[in-house]
Motif scaffolding. Structure first.
Motif, PDB file in Angstrom:
ATOM      1  N   ASP A 170     -13.005  -0.940   9.070  1.00  0.00           N
ATOM      2  CA  ASP A 170     -13.653  -1.441   7.853  1.00  0.00           C
ATOM      3  C   ASP A 170     -13.638  -0.389   6.750  1.00  0.00           C
ATOM      4  O   ASP A 170     -13.369  -0.694   5.583  1.00  0.00           O
ATOM      5  CB  ASP A 170     -15.088  -1.867   8.157  1.00  0.00           C
ATOM      6  CG  ASP A 170     -15.146  -3.139   8.993  1.00  0.00           C
ATOM      7  OD1 ASP A 170     -14.184  -3.928   8.944  1.00  0.00           O
ATOM      8  OD2 ASP A 170     -16.150  -3.342   9.713  1.00  0.00           O
ATOM      9  N   ALA A 171     -13.913   0.861   7.120  1.00  0.00           N
ATOM     10  CA  ALA A 171     -13.920   1.940   6.128  1.00  0.00           C
ATOM     11  C   ALA A 171     -12.511   2.198   5.596  1.00  0.00           C
ATOM     12  O   ALA A 171     -12.320   2.451   4.401  1.00  0.00           O
ATOM     13  CB  ALA A 171     -14.496   3.212   6.746  1.00  0.00           C
ATOM     14  N   LEU A 172     -11.522   2.116   6.484  1.00  0.00           N
ATOM     15  CA  LEU A 172     -10.140   2.298   6.050  1.00  0.00           C
ATOM     16  C   LEU A 172      -9.735   1.199   5.071  1.00  0.00           C
ATOM     17  O   LEU A 172      -9.134   1.473   4.018  1.00  0.00           O
ATOM     18  CB  LEU A 172      -9.199   2.296   7.250  1.00  0.00           C
ATOM     19  CG  LEU A 172      -7.702   2.437   6.939  1.00  0.00           C
ATOM     20  CD1 LEU A 172      -7.408   3.753   6.246  1.00  0.00           C
ATOM     21  CD2 LEU A 172      -6.872   2.303   8.222  1.00  0.00           C
ATOM     22  N   GLY A 173     -10.070  -0.037   5.400  1.00  0.00           N
ATOM     23  CA  GLY A 173      -9.745  -1.154   4.511  1.00  0.00           C
ATOM     24  C   GLY A 173     -10.405  -1.015   3.156  1.00  0.00           C
ATOM     25  O   GLY A 173      -9.782  -1.279   2.118  1.00  0.00           O
ATOM     26  N   ALA A 174     -11.663  -0.588   3.139  1.00  0.00           N
ATOM     27  CA  ALA A 174     -12.384  -0.408   1.878  1.00  0.00           C
ATOM     28  C   ALA A 174     -11.739   0.689   1.041  1.00  0.00           C
ATOM     29  O   ALA A 174     -11.616   0.566  -0.188  1.00  0.00           O
ATOM     30  CB  ALA A 174     -13.845  -0.079   2.161  1.00  0.00           C
ATOM     31  N   MET A 175     -11.315   1.777   1.685  1.00  0.00           N
ATOM     32  CA  MET A 175     -10.664   2.871   0.961  1.00  0.00           C
ATOM     33  C   MET A 175      -9.335   2.417   0.369  1.00  0.00           C
ATOM     34  O   MET A 175      -9.018   2.692  -0.792  1.00  0.00           O
ATOM     35  CB  MET A 175     -10.469   4.064   1.899  1.00  0.00           C
ATOM     36  CG  MET A 175      -9.871   5.318   1.232  1.00  0.00           C
ATOM     37  SD  MET A 175      -8.067   5.329   1.212  1.00  0.00           S
ATOM     38  CE  MET A 175      -7.725   5.595   2.962  1.00  0.00           C
ATOM     39  N   LEU A 176      -8.547   1.684   1.157  1.00  0.00           N
ATOM     40  CA  LEU A 176      -7.247   1.237   0.681  1.00  0.00           C
ATOM     41  C   LEU A 176      -7.379   0.279  -0.498  1.00  0.00           C
ATOM     42  O   LEU A 176      -6.542   0.288  -1.411  1.00  0.00           O
ATOM     43  CB  LEU A 176      -6.478   0.562   1.816  1.00  0.00           C
ATOM     44  CG  LEU A 176      -6.038   1.472   2.969  1.00  0.00           C
ATOM     45  CD1 LEU A 176      -5.321   0.658   4.035  1.00  0.00           C
ATOM     46  CD2 LEU A 176      -5.146   2.597   2.461  1.00  0.00           C
ATOM     47  N   ALA A 177      -8.426  -0.532  -0.479  1.00  0.00           N
ATOM     48  CA  ALA A 177      -8.633  -1.497  -1.565  1.00  0.00           C
ATOM     49  C   ALA A 177      -8.813  -0.812  -2.916  1.00  0.00           C
ATOM     50  O   ALA A 177      -8.568  -1.424  -3.963  1.00  0.00           O
ATOM     51  CB  ALA A 177      -9.847  -2.377  -1.259  1.00  0.00           C
ATOM     52  N   THR A 178      -9.194   0.450  -2.920  1.00  0.00           N
ATOM     53  CA  THR A 178      -9.380   1.182  -4.180  1.00  0.00           C
ATOM     54  C   THR A 178      -8.060   1.696  -4.747  1.00  0.00           C
ATOM     55  O   THR A 178      -8.033   2.235  -5.857  1.00  0.00           O
ATOM     56  CB  THR A 178     -10.342   2.373  -3.992  1.00  0.00           C
ATOM     57  OG1 THR A 178      -9.720   3.343  -3.114  1.00  0.00           O
ATOM     58  CG2 THR A 178     -11.659   1.923  -3.377  1.00  0.00           C
ATOM     59  N   HIS A 179      -6.970   1.532  -3.978  1.00  0.00           N
ATOM     60  CA  HIS A 179      -5.680   2.064  -4.425  1.00  0.00           C
ATOM     61  C   HIS A 179      -4.642   0.978  -4.679  1.00  0.00           C
ATOM     62  O   HIS A 179      -3.445   1.265  -4.778  1.00  0.00           O
ATOM     63  CB  HIS A 179      -5.137   3.052  -3.384  1.00  0.00           C
ATOM     64  CG  HIS A 179      -5.996   4.264  -3.198  1.00  0.00           C
ATOM     65  ND1 HIS A 179      -6.241   5.174  -4.205  1.00  0.00           N
ATOM     66  CD2 HIS A 179      -6.693   4.714  -2.113  1.00  0.00           C
ATOM     67  CE1 HIS A 179      -7.036   6.132  -3.763  1.00  0.00           C
ATOM     68  NE2 HIS A 179      -7.325   5.871  -2.496  1.00  0.00           N
ATOM     69  N   TRP A 180      -5.073  -0.263  -4.787  1.00  0.00           N
ATOM     70  CA  TRP A 180      -4.141  -1.360  -5.026  1.00  0.00           C
ATOM     71  C   TRP A 180      -3.374  -1.209  -6.338  1.00  0.00           C
ATOM     72  O   TRP A 180      -2.271  -1.723  -6.483  1.00  0.00           O
ATOM     73  CB  TRP A 180      -4.902  -2.689  -5.049  1.00  0.00           C
ATOM     74  CG  TRP A 180      -4.989  -3.339  -3.704  1.00  0.00           C
ATOM     75  CD1 TRP A 180      -4.216  -3.075  -2.618  1.00  0.00           C
ATOM     76  CD2 TRP A 180      -5.896  -4.353  -3.303  1.00  0.00           C
ATOM     77  NE1 TRP A 180      -4.591  -3.859  -1.558  1.00  0.00           N
ATOM     78  CE2 TRP A 180      -5.630  -4.664  -1.948  1.00  0.00           C
ATOM     79  CE3 TRP A 180      -6.919  -5.040  -3.943  1.00  0.00           C
ATOM     80  CZ2 TRP A 180      -6.323  -5.616  -1.235  1.00  0.00           C
ATOM     81  CZ3 TRP A 180      -7.619  -5.999  -3.230  1.00  0.00           C
ATOM     82  CH2 TRP A 180      -7.334  -6.290  -1.894  1.00  0.00           C
ATOM     83  N   ASP A 181      -3.968  -0.521  -7.299  1.00  0.00           N
ATOM     84  CA  ASP A 181      -3.359  -0.403  -8.619  1.00  0.00           C
ATOM     85  C   ASP A 181      -2.292   0.681  -8.683  1.00  0.00           C
ATOM     86  O   ASP A 181      -1.688   0.903  -9.734  1.00  0.00           O
ATOM     87  CB  ASP A 181      -4.430  -0.114  -9.673  1.00  0.00           C
ATOM     88  CG  ASP A 181      -5.185   1.185  -9.399  1.00  0.00           C
ATOM     89  OD1 ASP A 181      -5.284   1.569  -8.215  1.00  0.00           O
ATOM     90  OD2 ASP A 181      -5.673   1.804 -10.362  1.00  0.00           O
ATOM     91  N   LYS A 182      -2.032   1.359  -7.578  1.00  0.00           N
ATOM     92  CA  LYS A 182      -1.043   2.444  -7.563  1.00  0.00           C
ATOM     93  C   LYS A 182       0.182   1.974  -6.776  1.00  0.00           C
ATOM     94  O   LYS A 182       0.127   1.803  -5.566  1.00  0.00           O
ATOM     95  CB  LYS A 182      -1.647   3.694  -6.919  1.00  0.00           C
ATOM     96  CG  LYS A 182      -2.931   4.172  -7.601  1.00  0.00           C
ATOM     97  CD  LYS A 182      -3.538   5.355  -6.860  1.00  0.00           C
ATOM     98  CE  LYS A 182      -4.855   5.790  -7.471  1.00  0.00           C
ATOM     99  NZ  LYS A 182      -5.929   4.785  -7.263  1.00  0.00           N
ATOM    100  N   SER A 277     -19.441  13.360   7.461  1.00  0.00           N
ATOM    101  CA  SER A 277     -20.109  12.117   7.069  1.00  0.00           C
ATOM    102  C   SER A 277     -19.189  11.282   6.196  1.00  0.00           C
ATOM    103  O   SER A 277     -18.601  11.792   5.234  1.00  0.00           O
ATOM    104  CB  SER A 277     -21.408  12.441   6.312  1.00  0.00           C
ATOM    105  OG  SER A 277     -22.049  11.272   5.891  1.00  0.00           O
ATOM    106  N   GLY A 278     -19.038  10.013   6.539  1.00  0.00           N
ATOM    107  CA  GLY A 278     -18.177   9.133   5.773  1.00  0.00           C
ATOM    108  C   GLY A 278     -16.713   9.158   6.195  1.00  0.00           C
ATOM    109  O   GLY A 278     -15.876   8.499   5.584  1.00  0.00           O
ATOM    110  N   ALA A 279     -16.407   9.941   7.236  1.00  0.00           N
ATOM    111  CA  ALA A 279     -15.027  10.034   7.701  1.00  0.00           C
ATOM    112  C   ALA A 279     -14.523   8.691   8.219  1.00  0.00           C
ATOM    113  O   ALA A 279     -15.282   7.889   8.774  1.00  0.00           O
ATOM    114  CB  ALA A 279     -14.905  11.083   8.782  1.00  0.00           C
ATOM    115  N   ILE A 280     -13.253   8.447   8.033  1.00  0.00           N
ATOM    116  CA  ILE A 280     -12.639   7.204   8.466  1.00  0.00           C
ATOM    117  C   ILE A 280     -12.054   7.317   9.874  1.00  0.00           C
ATOM    118  O   ILE A 280     -11.886   6.339  10.572  1.00  0.00           O
ATOM    119  CB  ILE A 280     -11.545   6.780   7.448  1.00  0.00           C
ATOM    120  CG1 ILE A 280     -12.218   6.358   6.126  1.00  0.00           C
ATOM    121  CG2 ILE A 280     -10.668   5.676   7.985  1.00  0.00           C
ATOM    122  CD1 ILE A 280     -11.244   6.082   5.007  1.00  0.00           C
ATOM    123  N   CYS A 281     -11.778   8.558  10.304  1.00  0.00           N
ATOM    124  CA  CYS A 281     -11.137   8.745  11.606  1.00  0.00           C
ATOM    125  C   CYS A 281     -11.683   9.985  12.308  1.00  0.00           C
ATOM    126  O   CYS A 281     -12.309  10.839  11.687  1.00  0.00           O
ATOM    127  CB  CYS A 281      -9.613   8.887  11.429  1.00  0.00           C
ATOM    128  SG  CYS A 281      -9.162  10.281  10.369  1.00  0.00           S
TER     129      CYS A 281
END
Length: 284
Positions: A170-182, A277-281
């Protein structure tokens, strides 16, 4: 009259040939531009999508080896859904996850049969039929994964992860969603490091001399977990035959993007070996 008709027919055929030549030239120019930009043509993109017309968020390849079933089972019990839950993840969140493995040097032996049996039970493998498992071939294996993934699934992002890393999906998906514009993005725990020229060293680099007198690798994402965008995966697929590999898969992948207009993102949440804290992996 017959001669006039023949001339008219000849002229029409000539016009048709010229028109076809123009179309062929236009297609060749389009393909050349697509290869230069790291994209396939619009037609190929639309017809080669085998799974769904709706673009996926991410395809995640867990690189594994023979004799590591315990690692795979641990992942299945922690962050990789199984059975219908795996299919639900693909359909509802647009995330495809597969273990990536090649074949034994002795094709069809007990190692191959064990993986085939495991896959019949779990249906969560991509078996690279043209890749022979060997420690020195891991960089080529990563390349073949991206080639297979880009040719099989249409996704925004493609990620490679080791089979001793735990991932918060879930955290990985949320992070990736912030980079759709690149459009061309390379995300990971960016690092450099010493290039070892001694043949007996564990991390020996046969091409050490190419990295200059300082003997330091260029900046690249740590191999535990990194992500590339759709255009870069397509670039790897298109140029698979001319992309060389070095001693390590993370260095090899990083080298392919050095000369491209690529956005390198140093994402601390993907530094799996240093849990915070907040790490994805997290590497184990």
């Amino acid at each position: 009259m017959q001669k006039t008709g023949f001339i008219s027919l000849k002229s029409s055929i000539g016009e048709l040939v010229r028109e076809q030549q123009k179309k062929l030239s236009a297609l060749e120019m389009e393909l050349a531009a697509a290869r230069h930009e790291g994209f396939v043509s619009k037609y190929l993109s639309e017809t080669n999508v085998t799974h769904s017309k709706k673009r996926l968020l991410a395809v995640i390849g867990i690189v594994t080896e023979f004799g590591r079933k315990n690692n795979r089972d641990a992942i299945r019990k922690s962050w990789l859904p199984t059975g219908q839950a795996l299919k639900k993840l693909e359909e509802e969140k647009g995330i495809v996850i597969r273990f990536i493995i090649g074949r034994s040097v002795n094709r069809g032996d007990s190692l191959d049969r064990a993986v085939d049996n495991e896959n019949r039970q779990t249906n969560d493998f991509v078996i690279l039929e043209d890749h022979v498992e060997a420690s020195e071939e891991i960089p080529k294996k990563s390349k073949l994964f991206f080639v297979h993934a880009a040719d099989t699934w249409d996704a925004e992002f493609y990620a490679k992860v080791n089979d001793d890393v735990y991932v918060n999906i879930d955290a990985l998906g949320a992070m990736l969603a912030t980079h759709w514009d690149k459009p061309r993005v390379y995300i990971g725990c960016m690092k450099s490091g010493e290039v070892f020229s001694e043949p007996k060293h564990k991390w020996y680099e046969p091409d050490w001399w190419k990295f200059g007198d300082g003997k330091s690798y260029f900046r690249h994402a740590s191999g535990e977990l990194y992500v590339i965008s759709r255009a870069l995966a397509q670039f790897i697929s298109i140029n698979r035959s001319i992309l060389r590999t070095y001693a390590h898969d993370d260095v090899s992948v990083g080298s392919w993007f050095i000369g491209l207009d690529v956005k390198h993102i140093d994402e601390g949440k993907l530094c799996c070996s240093s849990w915070s804290s907040g790490a994805i992996c997290a590497a184990v």
